[in-house]
Design a protein around this motif. Structure first.
Motif, short mmCIF file in Angstrom:
data_model
loop_
_atom_site.label_atom_id
_atom_site.label_comp_id
_atom_site.label_asym_id
_atom_site.label_seq_id
_atom_site.Cartn_x
_atom_site.Cartn_y
_atom_site.Cartn_z
N GLN A 1 -68.77 0.86 6.09
CA GLN A 1 -67.45 1.22 5.57
C GLN A 1 -66.52 1.66 6.70
OE1 GLN A 1 -69.65 3.75 2.60
NE2 GLN A 1 -67.78 3.40 1.44
N TYR A 2 -67.05 2.49 7.59
CA TYR A 2 -66.22 3.00 8.68
C TYR A 2 -65.90 1.90 9.68
CZ TYR A 2 -64.30 6.40 11.92
OH TYR A 2 -63.45 7.12 12.74
N ARG A 3 -66.83 0.96 9.91
CA ARG A 3 -66.57 -0.13 10.84
C ARG A 3 -65.40 -0.99 10.35
NH1 ARG A 3 -71.08 -2.62 10.54
NH2 ARG A 3 -72.15 -1.31 12.06
N LYS B 1 -60.64 4.17 18.03
CA LYS B 1 -61.83 4.20 18.88
C LYS B 1 -63.00 4.86 18.16
CE LYS B 1 -59.64 2.33 22.31
NZ LYS B 1 -59.89 0.92 22.67
N TRP B 2 -64.18 4.34 18.41
CA TRP B 2 -65.40 4.89 17.81
C TRP B 2 -66.56 4.61 18.76
CZ3 TRP B 2 -68.64 2.15 13.56
CH2 TRP B 2 -69.65 3.01 13.09
N TYR B 3 -67.18 5.67 19.25
CA TYR B 3 -68.28 5.51 20.18
C TYR B 3 -69.57 5.95 19.49
CZ TYR B 3 -64.31 5.32 23.34
OH TYR B 3 -63.12 4.99 23.93
N SER B 4 -70.31 4.96 19.01
CA SER B 4 -71.53 5.25 18.26
C SER B 4 -72.54 4.13 18.47
CB SER B 4 -71.21 5.38 16.77
OG SER B 4 -72.40 5.42 16.00
N ASP B 5 -73.71 4.48 18.99
CA ASP B 5 -74.77 3.48 19.14
C ASP B 5 -75.25 3.00 17.77
OD1 ASP B 5 -74.69 3.65 21.88
OD2 ASP B 5 -76.25 5.18 22.01
N ASP B 6 -75.42 3.94 16.82
CA ASP B 6 -75.87 3.56 15.48
C ASP B 6 -74.89 2.63 14.80
OD1 ASP B 6 -78.17 5.00 15.75
OD2 ASP B 6 -77.65 6.56 14.30
N GLY B 7 -73.62 2.83 15.07
CA GLY B 7 -72.60 2.03 14.41
C GLY B 7 -72.63 0.56 14.77
N GLN B 8 -73.31 0.23 15.85
CA GLN B 8 -73.39 -1.17 16.28
C GLN B 8 -74.70 -1.84 15.87
OE1 GLN B 8 -70.46 -2.00 17.50
NE2 GLN B 8 -69.96 0.19 17.33
N ARG B 9 -75.57 -1.13 15.23
CA ARG B 9 -76.89 -1.67 14.89
C ARG B 9 -76.91 -2.11 13.43
NH1 ARG B 9 -80.82 3.09 16.62
NH2 ARG B 9 -82.35 1.64 15.73
N VAL C 1 -72.08 7.22 8.51
CA VAL C 1 -71.34 7.17 9.76
C VAL C 1 -71.46 8.52 10.46
CG1 VAL C 1 -69.15 7.86 8.67
CG2 VAL C 1 -69.13 6.61 10.84
N THR C 2 -71.59 8.49 11.78
CA THR C 2 -71.66 9.72 12.59
C THR C 2 -70.81 9.53 13.84
OG1 THR C 2 -73.68 8.96 13.70
CG2 THR C 2 -73.95 10.37 11.75
N ILE D 1 -68.11 11.09 14.71
CA ILE D 1 -66.68 11.09 14.42
C ILE D 1 -66.18 12.52 14.32
CG2 ILE D 1 -66.67 8.86 13.25
CD1 ILE D 1 -66.62 10.50 10.61
N THR D 2 -64.94 12.73 14.72
CA THR D 2 -64.32 14.04 14.62
C THR D 2 -63.76 14.27 13.22
OG1 THR D 2 -62.09 13.30 15.21
CG2 THR D 2 -63.61 13.78 17.04
N TRP D 3 -63.34 15.49 12.97
CA TRP D 3 -62.67 15.80 11.70
C TRP D 3 -61.41 14.96 11.55
CZ3 TRP D 3 -57.92 17.93 10.26
CH2 TRP D 3 -57.84 18.42 8.95
N TYR D 4 -60.71 14.76 12.64
CA TYR D 4 -59.48 13.97 12.61
C TYR D 4 -59.77 12.50 12.34
CZ TYR D 4 -57.22 18.18 14.27
OH TYR D 4 -56.75 19.47 14.37
N ASP D 5 -60.88 11.99 12.85
CA ASP D 5 -61.29 10.62 12.53
C ASP D 5 -61.53 10.48 11.03
OD1 ASP D 5 -61.28 9.76 15.21
OD2 ASP D 5 -63.37 10.36 15.51
N ALA D 6 -62.25 11.45 10.46
CA ALA D 6 -62.56 11.40 9.03
C ALA D 6 -61.28 11.44 8.19
CB ALA D 6 -63.48 12.56 8.65
#
Length: 272
Positions: A69-71, A80-88, A96-97, A99-104
């Motif tokens: 969903q976040y992708r 921008k999103w820097y997450s190893d899990d997000g690419q797998r 999703v992890t 992420i900052t409060w502002y990203d959410a």
């Protein structure tokens, strides 16, 4: 069927399902009716006293927001999103992890427009991070239960440190941990951002109980140095932190590999 498997096998089955295609509605919203509930815990100085809080009706995500969903959000917006899990691909349905409060909050604004166009919510409704009162009511309903499923701790019901997996798991694979309203992953898996303020002091909350939504604690425009409340515990935290009433705090400008969020939906008039 996953609920009949041991936790490790459940996680593996959930990851396999993510690769093959998961037909669950991971954007499902749960309706929480208006009325009072017990909030807080007399035995916890950060959450005392236990007291009655009355909330208007709202909706909340049955699951935390997932990587998939976040992708979709970052692909549409370029955020921008820097997450190893997000690419797998096998982590597609994990929360999703990183992420900052502002990203959410940015995701909530984006999905508000999307869901209005899709007719999922009305033009008079807005998607937002739940307040900690909304989060807690969804986790425990009207009674003072300690965990979403009741008062007795059972480590196999959720993904906390005691389970020993050491990582996040696909959302919803612990159905026996669901709250009385049917919300899942409200104990363990990942911590969840709320919109509520804690204060500037890491050791003691500035915004204490009894809970008062009109005292400034739900200010979305508060200064970035003011910490925000987290709820729910995670795969890396002990069972103490998985209690429905437990309040933690974190820097809204920071993210973590065990911190995500779920959405809430309310009438615009009730969140301004």
């Amino acid at each position: 069927e996953q609920g009949r498997l041991p936790p490790l096998e459940r996680s593996q089955a959930g990851q396999a399902l993510a690769v093959l295609g998961d037909d669950r509605d991971l954007e499902e919203l749960i309706h929480i009716s208006a009325g009072p509930f017990w909030m807080g815990d007399d035995a916890d100085s950060d959450a005392a006293p236990a007291h009655r809080v009355t909330l208007p009706a709202y909706k909340i995500g049955r699951f935390p927001v997932t990587n998939s969903q976040y992708r979709r959000f970052i692909e549409k917006t370029g955020r921008k999103w820097y997450s190893d899990d997000g690419q797998r691909v096998e982590k597609t349905t994990c929360p999703v992890t990183d992420i900052t409060w502002y990203d959410a909050c940015a995701y909530c604004r984006w999905v508000t427009d999307l869901w209005r166009k899709e007719g999922k919510i009305s033009m008079d409704e807005v998607v937002h991070l739940p307040s900690e009162a909304q989060w807690e009511k969804a986790a425990r309903r009207e009674d003072k239960r300690i965990y979403p499923w009741g008062d007795k701790w059972e480590s196999a019901r959720c993904n906390t440190y005691e389970l020993g997996l050491g990582r996040s798991t696909p959302v919803g694979i612990f159905p026996e941990s669901q709250s009385p309203y049917g919300c899942l992953d409200m104990a363990g898996n990942v911590w969840e951002w709320t919109r509520s303020l804690w204060g500037k002091d890491w050791e003691e909350p500035e915004f204490k109980y009894p809970y008062d939504p009109s005292d400034g604690r739900e200010d979305d425009n508060a200064a970035a140095e003011i910490l925000r409340v987290l709820r729910g515990g995670s795969w890396g935290s002990y069972r103490y932190f998985a209690r429905c009433s437990l309040r933690l705090r974190f820097d809204p400008l920071s993210g973590s590999g065990d911190l995500g969020f779920r959405v809430a939906v309310s009438p615009i008039s009730s969140v301004l």
